[in-house]
Design a protein around this motif. Structure first.
Motif, short mmCIF file in Angstrom:
data_model
loop_
_atom_site.label_atom_id
_atom_site.label_comp_id
_atom_site.label_asym_id
_atom_site.label_seq_id
_atom_site.Cartn_x
_atom_site.Cartn_y
_atom_site.Cartn_z
N ALA A 131 -53.17 -11.05 15.43
CA ALA A 131 -52.48 -9.67 15.02
C ALA A 131 -51.46 -9.57 16.00
O ALA A 131 -50.51 -9.06 15.55
N ILE A 132 -51.47 -10.23 17.07
CA ILE A 132 -50.54 -10.06 18.19
C ILE A 132 -49.36 -10.61 17.76
O ILE A 132 -47.96 -10.43 17.86
N MET A 133 -49.36 -11.93 17.33
CA MET A 133 -48.52 -12.76 16.71
C MET A 133 -47.51 -12.14 15.63
O MET A 133 -46.51 -12.08 15.65
N ARG A 134 -48.37 -11.69 14.68
CA ARG A 134 -47.67 -10.85 13.46
C ARG A 134 -47.01 -9.86 14.15
O ARG A 134 -45.95 -9.29 13.45
N ALA A 135 -47.71 -8.90 14.89
CA ALA A 135 -46.84 -7.64 15.66
C ALA A 135 -45.80 -7.93 16.28
O ALA A 135 -44.60 -7.17 16.26
N MET A 136 -45.65 -9.16 16.97
CA MET A 136 -44.46 -9.75 17.69
C MET A 136 -43.25 -10.09 16.73
O MET A 136 -42.10 -9.36 16.89
N LEU A 137 -43.65 -10.52 15.68
CA LEU A 137 -42.60 -10.95 14.59
C LEU A 137 -42.34 -9.68 13.87
O LEU A 137 -40.93 -9.42 13.42
N ALA A 138 -43.08 -8.74 13.58
CA ALA A 138 -42.86 -7.50 12.74
C ALA A 138 -42.05 -6.73 13.77
O ALA A 138 -41.33 -5.90 13.28
N GLU A 139 -42.14 -6.65 15.11
CA GLU A 139 -41.61 -5.78 15.77
C GLU A 139 -40.12 -6.37 16.38
O GLU A 139 -39.07 -5.43 16.33
N LYS A 140 -40.17 -7.45 16.44
CA LYS A 140 -38.69 -8.04 17.09
C LYS A 140 -37.67 -8.42 15.95
O LYS A 140 -36.43 -8.65 16.27
N LEU A 141 -38.04 -8.64 14.79
CA LEU A 141 -37.34 -9.15 13.39
C LEU A 141 -37.19 -7.93 12.44
O LEU A 141 -37.98 -7.12 12.53
N GLU A 142 -36.38 -8.02 11.74
CA GLU A 142 -36.11 -7.16 10.69
C GLU A 142 -35.50 -7.71 9.12
O GLU A 142 -35.43 -8.98 9.44
N GLY A 143 -35.76 -7.04 8.26
CA GLY A 143 -35.45 -7.25 6.98
C GLY A 143 -35.89 -8.58 6.36
O GLY A 143 -37.35 -8.91 6.50
N GLY A 144 -35.13 -9.27 5.74
CA GLY A 144 -35.59 -10.90 5.12
C GLY A 144 -36.13 -11.75 6.10
O GLY A 144 -36.95 -12.52 5.86
N LEU A 145 -35.36 -11.84 7.57
CA LEU A 145 -36.02 -12.66 8.40
C LEU A 145 -37.46 -12.37 9.01
O LEU A 145 -38.46 -13.21 9.08
N ARG A 146 -37.88 -10.99 8.96
CA ARG A 146 -39.09 -10.61 9.24
C ARG A 146 -40.09 -11.22 8.28
O ARG A 146 -41.02 -11.67 8.47
N ASN A 147 -39.88 -10.97 7.08
CA ASN A 147 -40.72 -11.26 5.93
C ASN A 147 -40.76 -12.92 5.80
O ASN A 147 -41.99 -13.32 5.73
N HIS A 148 -39.71 -13.60 5.95
CA HIS A 148 -39.73 -15.13 6.23
C HIS A 148 -40.60 -15.50 7.40
O HIS A 148 -41.55 -16.29 7.07
N ALA A 149 -40.41 -14.87 8.23
CA ALA A 149 -41.33 -15.23 9.64
C ALA A 149 -42.65 -14.92 9.53
O ALA A 149 -43.66 -15.82 10.01
N LEU A 150 -42.97 -13.70 8.94
CA LEU A 150 -44.41 -13.60 8.56
C LEU A 150 -45.10 -14.47 7.71
O LEU A 150 -46.28 -14.88 7.65
N SER A 151 -44.29 -14.89 6.76
CA SER A 151 -44.92 -15.91 5.68
C SER A 151 -44.97 -17.41 6.25
O SER A 151 -46.07 -17.97 5.99
N TRP A 152 -43.87 -17.57 7.17
CA TRP A 152 -44.03 -18.95 7.73
C TRP A 152 -45.26 -18.95 8.96
O TRP A 152 -46.10 -19.92 8.94
N LEU A 153 -45.53 -17.75 9.48
CA LEU A 153 -46.79 -17.54 10.26
C LEU A 153 -48.08 -17.89 9.38
O LEU A 153 -48.99 -18.56 9.89
#
Length: 411
Positions: A131-153
């Motif tokens: 949950a912390i890893m997902r929160a880090m990505l959701a908080e620090k990234l925006e838009g399409g990059l955020r969605n891609h990063a969550l999917s890669w995780l």
């Protein structure tokens, strides 16, 4: 020293999260191919002869304590990191997880069942840091990059379920403790690399709150006081129950229908995890379609795959098991990205913790309910799970339709 560019920071953030996600899940999945032969055979091991309790019951308890710890960790760690900082809590849990693997190895050497349970519970508790890893990505990234990063995780998590059993199979012949020693060392190395890669955070203003007070008062399930998040919980829980029924009982279905052995089951699981990991690389792509509507289609396709196993022949079931990984990877990426956008104001750690805890809770519920249904017929577990996933798909579609109606009415 020159400061890093934003693109470099983003790349290091994503790489660190994915590495720790892979290593955490690898450690969680290690015991599954090891414990069944250990407790299922007449080994005379002190670990499997505790207080005269039947070995299969001891196995069931051993398998349950890790998800139980994971449920608690997923519920509280994200919320604690909202208050005390992502980097600090993430590194502490990674180091603690490594110590948990070392303690597991020590319990195997000492043939101590209570110590083994304590080690597996503690490791699960700290593995709730997803949950912390997902929160880090959701908080620090925006838009399409955020969605891609969550999917890669998500892909890293899926890959861990492939790597863990493979690592166990390749090394357990040398020593039963070697897989856990490797997992502990790798997790410590991953934590060290993450410590170098992740930027230090500015401490939040001190409020005098202790971490246990934050955990008690701001855990993920406190979000259920809000109606939209409560609706998401019901729908996601139903879908997660379907997925848990599938994950936990398709191996037993393969044994019942095809008389598959451990190696054959492992190959089928590898095929599913490989497809899921591959799909996760692309599942975060932007789309103009409403995310709830997309999630409803993806949940529906996953439900069809589960039902195909329950109702189908061996050949149909094998294809459905492997293909299940495709819609499930897309569903995870869609729901997590949408939840981060829609509910981020409640705290990304708590929101991602709620999604993770919901899945853990579903695993515990279906392990118990499925065990009873399997006494009648294993296919019944899969059919009930598929039906719950169908309900989730229809409920998600209905929510999307109501939102569209409100948007039209507002114009």
């Amino acid at each position: 020293m020159r400061s890093r560019s934003p693109s470099t920071n983003n790349a290091l953030l994503i790489a660190s999260a994915c590495l720790l996600g892979l290593l955490s899940t690898t450690g969680a999945s290690l015991p599954y191919p090891i414990l069944a032969p250990l407790f299922g055979g007449d080994t005379g091991n002190g670990l499997t002869n505790f207080l005269g309790i039947p070995a299969k019951l001891l196995l069931g308890i051993a398998l349950m304590v890790n998800p139980l710890g994971l449920l608690i960790g997923s519920t509280v760690l994200g919320a604690v990191s909202d208050r005390l900082g992502r980097r600090r809590i993430l590194l502490a849990t990674a180091i603690g997880g490594a110590l948990g693997h070392a303690l597991t190895a020590a319990a195997l050497v000492a043939e101590s069942y209570p110590l083994f349970l304590l080690a597996r519970f503690g490791t699960g508790l700290l593995e709730g840091n997803g949950a912390i890893m997902r929160a880090m990505l959701a908080e620090k990234l925006e838009g399409g990059l955020r969605n891609h990063a969550l999917s890669w995780l998500n892909g890293a998590f899926h890959l861990g379920w492939l790597v863990g059993p493979l690592l166990a199979g390749l090394t357990v012949g040398v020593s039963i403790t070697l897989p856990f020693s490797i997992a502990a060392g790798a997790l410590l190395l991953g934590a060290a690399l993450a410590a170098l890669a992740l930027a230090r955070e500015t401490p939040a203003p001190a409020t005098g709150e202790r971490w246990w007070a934050v955990a008690r008062e701001r855990h993920a399930f406190t979000l259920l006081r809000h109606a939209p998040l409560r609706a998401l919980f019901y729908i996601h829980f139903a879908y997660a129950c379907g997925v848990a029924a599938f994950y936990e009982f398709f191996p037993l279905w393969l044994v019942d229908v095809g008389r598959y052995d451990v190696r054959q089951i492992a190959f089928v699981n590898m095929g599913m995890c490989a497809l899921m990991t591959f799909a996760a690389l692309f599942a975060g792509r932007a789309s103009n379609i409403d995310p709830q509507r997309r999630a409803s289609v993806q949940a529906g396709l996953a439900a069809l795959a589960i039902l195909a196993v329950g109702f189908g022949s061996l050949g149909v079931g094998l294809a459905a098991i492997v293909l299940f990984g495709l819609p499930h990877a897309y569903y995870n990426a869609t729901v997590q990205g949408w939840a981060a956008d829609r509910f981020g104001g409640f705290g990304q750690g708590a929101v991602m913790g709620l999604l993770s805890a919901t899945f853990c809770l579903a695993n515990i519920v279906m392990a118990l309910a499925g065990g009873l249904l399997a006494l009648v017929d294993t296919r019944l577990v899969l059919i009930v799970g598929g039906a719950m996933a169908v309900w989730a798909a229809l409920a998600m579609r209905s929510a999307s339709a109501r939102k569209a109606e409100r948007a039209v009415g507002a114009k």
